[in-house]
Motif scaffolding. Structure first.
Motif: not given
Length: 503
Positions: A370-375
């Motif tokens: 879930v790349p949003v969490l990485g952002s």
């Protein structure tokens, strides 16, 4: 008339005099439980209210180092935004899975210690050199070589772990100290902004942000009364520093809006792996360097959590690292290594539970999917991270100095070993081009300060303490349990006491 003796199956157990009914006695639930052995801090399962902040501290401390190599390599190769996202997602997922594996021991894989793994920065320079002539076509060759390097690491683990017998306190203390000293310049670069090409690099506002984060973290550590609150002071400092940076306009929220909701690394997304001997040879050198650095970090974390590592632990850790590297070759990540900055975080926070690092690995996997969490984690500016890094990078140096106190440094050879090893380890740190005119494989090995210092310390210890006269080896001791773990290799059995001389 005589009575008949009953047969065995007819005999009955006489009733309990306290319970004439003969019913079973119920357990006394009011009785205190039997005393059990105390749980080692590394095996302690913390409540979630303590586990989550501890795991987030680990994620924040390693994210910049984990994201930088794929972003630098992808930028140099001219990858699209989607390809960059795939490269970063693969690095996060592989790092998370390998970190989880390190915290357990399953079929001889893993260290069972709070060890984190991620992409090695050592791959950047060779891959940038390969991209000059091949461009994006270099990636299938790189990932093919990464597969081979991972397999070699897994197979060599039982033999490589035997090197621990060459790490008495004078050597291991030098290496641990060097790990901390070599990371402090990284904290300085982060405090300045990280990118020398950026307009604000080294600006007073960046330095003030780093200094403010450091001061706030130290203030929290001094004023907070609860032990747990003191241990998450770094996380609170990062949050406060990011809030201050947002008020100064130094937080870029654009990646948060552009990040896809879900992304799963596709196997061989950049093409089927290819194999060429020169690329494989280069990757094997990188793998050996990473194995050496990981062994040094493992010794350091064993010292920090008060659970000295042995051959079995190092072999399991290197097997996990090899499997993670091979998985990276499949999904699109690079050579894996242990992250020394997280060792410093364990030391300064005093949260030694390996399960906090297990949760850190799970969060990394989730961030990759879930790349949003990485952002969200990427919102922390590098100056803020640099201010906090001063604390946990410096704590590694302190752990190394503490180990050196177990070796005699006042007279003779051990002081020379430490001074020369630190010098060779810091040469490439203070001057990045120190070895640039040497052959590429030699420059790659010596260009890693930790590896260079480690090799010099081991060689000088053998030369000065084990060959010839005037040996000080009898004054440098390793724990009896550690020597026993090697079945007597390289150690002499003592008749008693808690340590035996390393010979």
């Amino acid at each position: 008339m005589r009575s008949r003796t009953p047969f065995p199956h007819e005999r009955s157990t006489p009733p309990d005099p306290l319970h004439p009914s003969g019913r079973p006695v119920p357990p006394d639930l009011s009785a205190p439980p039997a005393p059990s052995a105390p749980v080692h801090p590394a095996d302690e399962v913390l409540p979630m209210r303590r586990m989550v902040p501890a795991a987030l501290q680990h994620v924040a401390s390693m994210y910049a180092g984990l994201a930088a190599p794929p972003l630098i390599i992808g930028g140099a190769l001219g990858l699209t935004a989607a390809q960059l996202t795939a490269l970063l997602a693969a690095s996060l997922v592989v790092a998370g899975l390998t970190t989880v594996a390190q915290t357990f021991r399953f079929w001889g894989v893993g260290a069972g210690l709070p060890v984190t793994n991620g992409v090695s920065f050592a791959v950047v320079s060779p891959l940038l050199a390969a991209s000059v002539s091949r461009g994006q076509d270099a990636l299938p060759l790189v990932f093919g070589a990464t597969l081979v390097a991972g397999a070699v690491c897994f197979l060599l683990a039982p033999a490589f772990c035997r090197l621990l017998r060459f790490f008495p306190p004078v050597v291991s203390g030098s290496v641990i100290t060097l790990v901390g000293l070599s990371l402090l310049p990284v904290a300085g670069e982060w405090a300045r902004g990280g990118d020398p090409e950026s307009a604000g690099y080294g600006s007073p506002s960046n330095l003030a942000l780093a200094a403010g984060t450091l001061a706030f973290t130290l203030l929290l550590h001094r004023l907070l009364s609860g032990r747990f609150l003191q241990r998450v002071a770094i996380l609170l400092g990062l949050v406060a520093g990011t809030a201050a940076a947002a008020a100064m306009g130094k937080v870029d929220f654009q990646p948060l809006s552009q990040a896809p909701l879900f992304a799963f690394p596709e196997p061989f997304a950049f093409g089927a792996p290819q194999f060429e001997a020169p690329v494989i040879a280069t990757m094997l050198v990188i793998m050996l360097v990473s194995m050496t650095e990981s062994t040094a970090s493992l010794i350091a974390v064993g010292s920090v959590v008060d659970r000295p590592v042995d051959a079995r632990v190092i072999a399991g850790s290197l097997r996990a690292q090899g499997l993670g590297t091979a998985l990276g070759g499949v999904l699109g990540a690079f050579v894996s290594t242990a992250y020394a900055q997280n060792v410093g975080l364990v030391a300064i926070s005093r949260i030694r539970s390996r399960y906090a690092v297990t949760l850190c690995g799970a969060i990394l996997v989730l961030m990759g999917l879930v790349p949003v969490l990485g952002s969200l984690v990427a919102l922390v500016p590098l100056p803020v991270l640099g201010g906090a890094a001063v604390v946990f990078f410096g704590s590694i140096t302190v752990a190394g100095i503490r180990t050196l106190t177990k070796a005699s440094l006042a007279t003779g050879h051990n002081g020379i070993i430490v001074s020369v090893a630190l010098a060779f380890g810091l040469f490439p740190v203070t001057s990045a081009d120190f070895y640039e005119r040497l052959p590429a494989p030699v420059a790659m090995v010596l260009g890693s300060g930790i590896t260079a210092g480690c090799l010099v310390a081991v060689l000088l210890n053998l030369l000065l303490n084990h060959f010839g006269r005037g040996s000080e080896a009898n004054e440098s001791h390793v724990p009896t349990a550690q020597v026993d773990a090697f079945g007597g290799m390289g150690g002499s059995r003592g008749a008693g006491g808690g340590a035996v001389p390393f010979r």
